[in-house]
Design a protein around this motif. Structure first.
Motif, mmCIF file in Angstrom:
data_model
loop_
_atom_site.group_PDB
_atom_site.id
_atom_site.type_symbol
_atom_site.label_atom_id
_atom_site.label_comp_id
_atom_site.label_asym_id
_atom_site.label_seq_id
_atom_site.Cartn_x
_atom_site.Cartn_y
_atom_site.Cartn_z
ATOM 1 N N MET A 1 41.986 -16.215 6.914
ATOM 2 C CA MET A 1 43.245 -15.614 6.517
ATOM 3 C C MET A 1 44.383 -16.544 6.927
ATOM 4 S SD MET A 1 44.973 -11.947 7.414
ATOM 5 C CE MET A 1 44.352 -11.214 5.943
ATOM 6 N N THR A 2 45.344 -16.683 6.052
ATOM 7 C CA THR A 2 46.506 -17.521 6.319
ATOM 8 C C THR A 2 47.707 -16.624 6.651
ATOM 9 O OG1 THR A 2 47.295 -17.510 4.040
ATOM 10 C CG2 THR A 2 45.678 -19.230 4.649
ATOM 11 N N ILE A 3 48.761 -17.244 7.124
ATOM 12 C CA ILE A 3 49.996 -16.507 7.389
ATOM 13 C C ILE A 3 50.507 -15.898 6.086
ATOM 14 C CG2 ILE A 3 52.406 -16.729 8.124
ATOM 15 C CD1 ILE A 3 50.290 -16.803 10.399
ATOM 16 N N LYS A 4 50.417 -16.623 5.002
ATOM 17 C CA LYS A 4 50.860 -16.093 3.698
ATOM 18 C C LYS A 4 50.071 -14.829 3.348
ATOM 19 C CE LYS A 4 53.199 -16.094 -0.096
ATOM 20 N NZ LYS A 4 54.532 -15.514 -0.054
ATOM 21 N N ASP A 5 48.760 -14.844 3.563
ATOM 22 C CA ASP A 5 47.943 -13.650 3.317
ATOM 23 C C ASP A 5 48.419 -12.481 4.174
ATOM 24 O OD1 ASP A 5 46.232 -15.072 1.563
ATOM 25 O OD2 ASP A 5 44.907 -15.650 3.231
ATOM 26 N N LEU A 6 48.702 -12.768 5.435
ATOM 27 C CA LEU A 6 49.156 -11.725 6.356
ATOM 28 C C LEU A 6 50.520 -11.179 5.928
ATOM 29 C CD1 LEU A 6 48.121 -10.354 8.948
ATOM 30 C CD2 LEU A 6 49.472 -12.019 10.241
ATOM 31 N N GLU A 7 51.413 -12.068 5.507
ATOM 32 C CA GLU A 7 52.727 -11.627 5.020
ATOM 33 C C GLU A 7 52.580 -10.695 3.819
ATOM 34 O OE1 GLU A 7 55.618 -15.357 6.288
ATOM 35 O OE2 GLU A 7 54.575 -15.439 4.366
ATOM 36 N N ILE A 8 51.682 -11.034 2.911
ATOM 37 C CA ILE A 8 51.461 -10.193 1.730
ATOM 38 C C ILE A 8 50.916 -8.835 2.150
ATOM 39 C CG2 ILE A 8 49.998 -9.915 -0.325
ATOM 40 C CD1 ILE A 8 50.290 -13.006 -0.690
ATOM 41 N N LEU A 9 49.980 -8.818 3.082
ATOM 42 C CA LEU A 9 49.391 -7.564 3.541
ATOM 43 C C LEU A 9 50.442 -6.649 4.166
ATOM 44 C CD1 LEU A 9 46.642 -6.172 3.675
ATOM 45 C CD2 LEU A 9 46.258 -7.299 5.869
ATOM 46 N N TYR A 10 51.294 -7.217 5.008
ATOM 47 C CA TYR A 10 52.354 -6.406 5.621
ATOM 48 C C TYR A 10 53.406 -6.003 4.589
ATOM 49 C CZ TYR A 10 50.718 -6.538 10.402
ATOM 50 O OH TYR A 10 49.985 -6.331 11.539
ATOM 51 N N ASP A 11 53.761 -6.905 3.698
ATOM 52 C CA ASP A 11 54.747 -6.568 2.674
ATOM 53 C C ASP A 11 54.244 -5.410 1.822
ATOM 54 O OD1 ASP A 11 57.366 -7.283 1.491
ATOM 55 O OD2 ASP A 11 56.150 -7.661 -0.293
ATOM 56 N N TYR A 12 52.971 -5.469 1.439
ATOM 57 C CA TYR A 12 52.383 -4.358 0.688
ATOM 58 C C TYR A 12 52.478 -3.055 1.496
ATOM 59 C CZ TYR A 12 48.801 -0.995 -0.420
ATOM 60 O OH TYR A 12 48.140 0.196 -0.641
ATOM 61 N N GLY A 13 52.134 -3.103 2.767
ATOM 62 C CA GLY A 13 52.177 -1.900 3.599
ATOM 63 C C GLY A 13 53.568 -1.303 3.684
ATOM 64 N N TYR A 14 54.569 -2.138 3.836
ATOM 65 C CA TYR A 14 55.932 -1.622 3.934
ATOM 66 C C TYR A 14 56.424 -1.110 2.582
ATOM 67 C CZ TYR A 14 55.651 -3.699 8.548
ATOM 68 O OH TYR A 14 55.264 -4.015 9.821
ATOM 69 N N TRP A 15 55.980 -1.737 1.500
ATOM 70 C CA TRP A 15 56.284 -1.245 0.156
ATOM 71 C C TRP A 15 55.675 0.140 -0.022
ATOM 72 C CZ3 TRP A 15 52.685 -0.048 -3.631
ATOM 73 C CH2 TRP A 15 53.165 0.156 -4.930
ATOM 74 N N ALA A 16 54.411 0.298 0.372
ATOM 75 C CA ALA A 16 53.737 1.590 0.242
ATOM 76 C C ALA A 16 54.402 2.647 1.120
ATOM 77 C CB ALA A 16 52.257 1.441 0.592
ATOM 78 N N ASN A 17 54.817 2.272 2.323
ATOM 79 C CA ASN A 17 55.536 3.219 3.189
ATOM 80 C C ASN A 17 56.795 3.728 2.503
ATOM 81 O OD1 ASN A 17 53.687 3.008 5.270
ATOM 82 N ND2 ASN A 17 54.996 1.723 6.550
ATOM 83 N N ARG A 18 57.551 2.802 1.922
ATOM 84 C CA ARG A 18 58.803 3.216 1.262
ATOM 85 C C ARG A 18 58.521 4.168 0.104
ATOM 86 N NH1 ARG A 18 59.947 -1.901 2.875
ATOM 87 N NH2 ARG A 18 59.369 -2.917 0.924
ATOM 88 N N ARG A 19 57.435 3.921 -0.622
ATOM 89 C CA ARG A 19 57.053 4.835 -1.703
ATOM 90 C C ARG A 19 56.759 6.231 -1.136
ATOM 91 N NH1 ARG A 19 55.160 2.075 -6.620
ATOM 92 N NH2 ARG A 19 54.790 4.212 -7.301
ATOM 93 N N LEU A 20 56.058 6.277 -0.030
ATOM 94 C CA LEU A 20 55.773 7.572 0.599
ATOM 95 C C LEU A 20 57.040 8.218 1.135
ATOM 96 C CD1 LEU A 20 52.453 7.293 2.658
ATOM 97 C CD2 LEU A 20 52.925 8.699 0.663
ATOM 98 N N PHE A 21 57.896 7.430 1.758
ATOM 99 C CA PHE A 21 59.132 7.981 2.322
ATOM 100 C C PHE A 21 59.992 8.641 1.254
ATOM 101 C CE2 PHE A 21 58.909 4.661 5.926
ATOM 102 C CZ PHE A 21 58.147 5.517 6.710
ATOM 103 N N GLU A 22 59.988 8.079 0.041
ATOM 104 C CA GLU A 22 60.763 8.686 -1.050
ATOM 105 C C GLU A 22 60.299 10.112 -1.320
ATOM 106 O OE1 GLU A 22 60.381 6.106 -4.437
ATOM 107 O OE2 GLU A 22 61.458 4.463 -3.453
ATOM 108 N N VAL A 23 59.013 10.347 -1.230
ATOM 109 C CA VAL A 23 58.469 11.684 -1.472
ATOM 110 C C VAL A 23 58.631 12.557 -0.228
ATOM 111 C CG1 VAL A 23 56.422 13.001 -2.160
ATOM 112 C CG2 VAL A 23 56.846 10.726 -3.144
ATOM 113 N N ILE A 24 58.353 11.996 0.940
ATOM 114 C CA ILE A 24 58.483 12.760 2.179
ATOM 115 C C ILE A 24 59.911 13.248 2.357
ATOM 116 C CG2 ILE A 24 58.350 12.614 4.698
ATOM 117 C CD1 ILE A 24 56.018 10.618 4.307
ATOM 118 N N ALA A 25 60.886 12.470 1.924
ATOM 119 C CA ALA A 25 62.300 12.854 2.057
ATOM 120 C C ALA A 25 62.628 14.125 1.274
ATOM 121 C CB ALA A 25 63.199 11.707 1.600
#
Length: 169
Positions: A1-25
């Motif tokens: 795994m590279t740093i770029k791979d890790l950045e993508i994984l975290y970026d995806y996670g934060y994107w998914a969180n924001r999608r959930l937060f829109e509904v949770i709100a």
């Protein structure tokens, strides 16, 4: 795994969180804290668990000290959870941005809850922290559905499609 791979994984996670937060709100305060089902019971407890775990793993990897496990009672509103997530996201993104690919193999040592010493490669711990949230976001999606709210699809396929400006399905 590279740093770029890790950045993508975290970026995806934060994107998914924001999608959930829109509904949770859209939930009432009672729905946000109501025990519904699952391992942590409520949406608040599940989201705070994931937040606490991410901050804890980041601490173990060399990020800011989390302190004791986060208590859901300290997060009475969805806004308080989102604000805390924003802080952790910023800290993790800054931490990952400073890493080099060679750091992924570096050994990180931490103590378990039973004070046992464990050593693992930093990359594996960071990957675990990002992946841990995937499981719990699925739980939250189910809890939202049980409360009558449709969270939409936040699979990584939809993240990649949105990044490219195309339809995934």
């Amino acid at each position: 795994m590279t740093i770029k791979d890790l950045e993508i994984l975290y970026d995806y996670g934060y994107w998914a969180n924001r999608r959930l937060f829109e509904v949770i709100a859209q939930l009432t305060p009672e729905q946000f804290t109501r025990p519904v089902a699952g391992g942590h019971g409520s949406i608040r407890k599940t989201m705070v668990h994931v937040l606490s775990a991410e901050a804890g793993w980041h601490d173990r990897c060399g990020g800011p000290k989390r302190g004791p496990r986060l208590n859901p009672d300290d997060f009475p509103t969805i806004e308080s959870v989102i604000q805390a997530w924003d802080r952790v996201e910023e800290q993790v993104r800054e931490f990952v941005a400073e890493l080099k690919d060679a750091d992924m193999a570096r050994t990180a040592e931490y103590a378990t809850e039973r004070s046992e010493k464990v050593s693992m490669p930093l990359g594996e711990l960071m990957q675990h922290a990002a992946n841990h949230a995937v499981h719990h976001r699925g739980q939250v999606a189910l809890l939202l559905r049980l409360l009558g709210h449709a969270p939409g699809n936040f699979d990584i396929l939809f993240y990649f499609a949105e990044k490219r400006g195309v339809r995934a399905w």
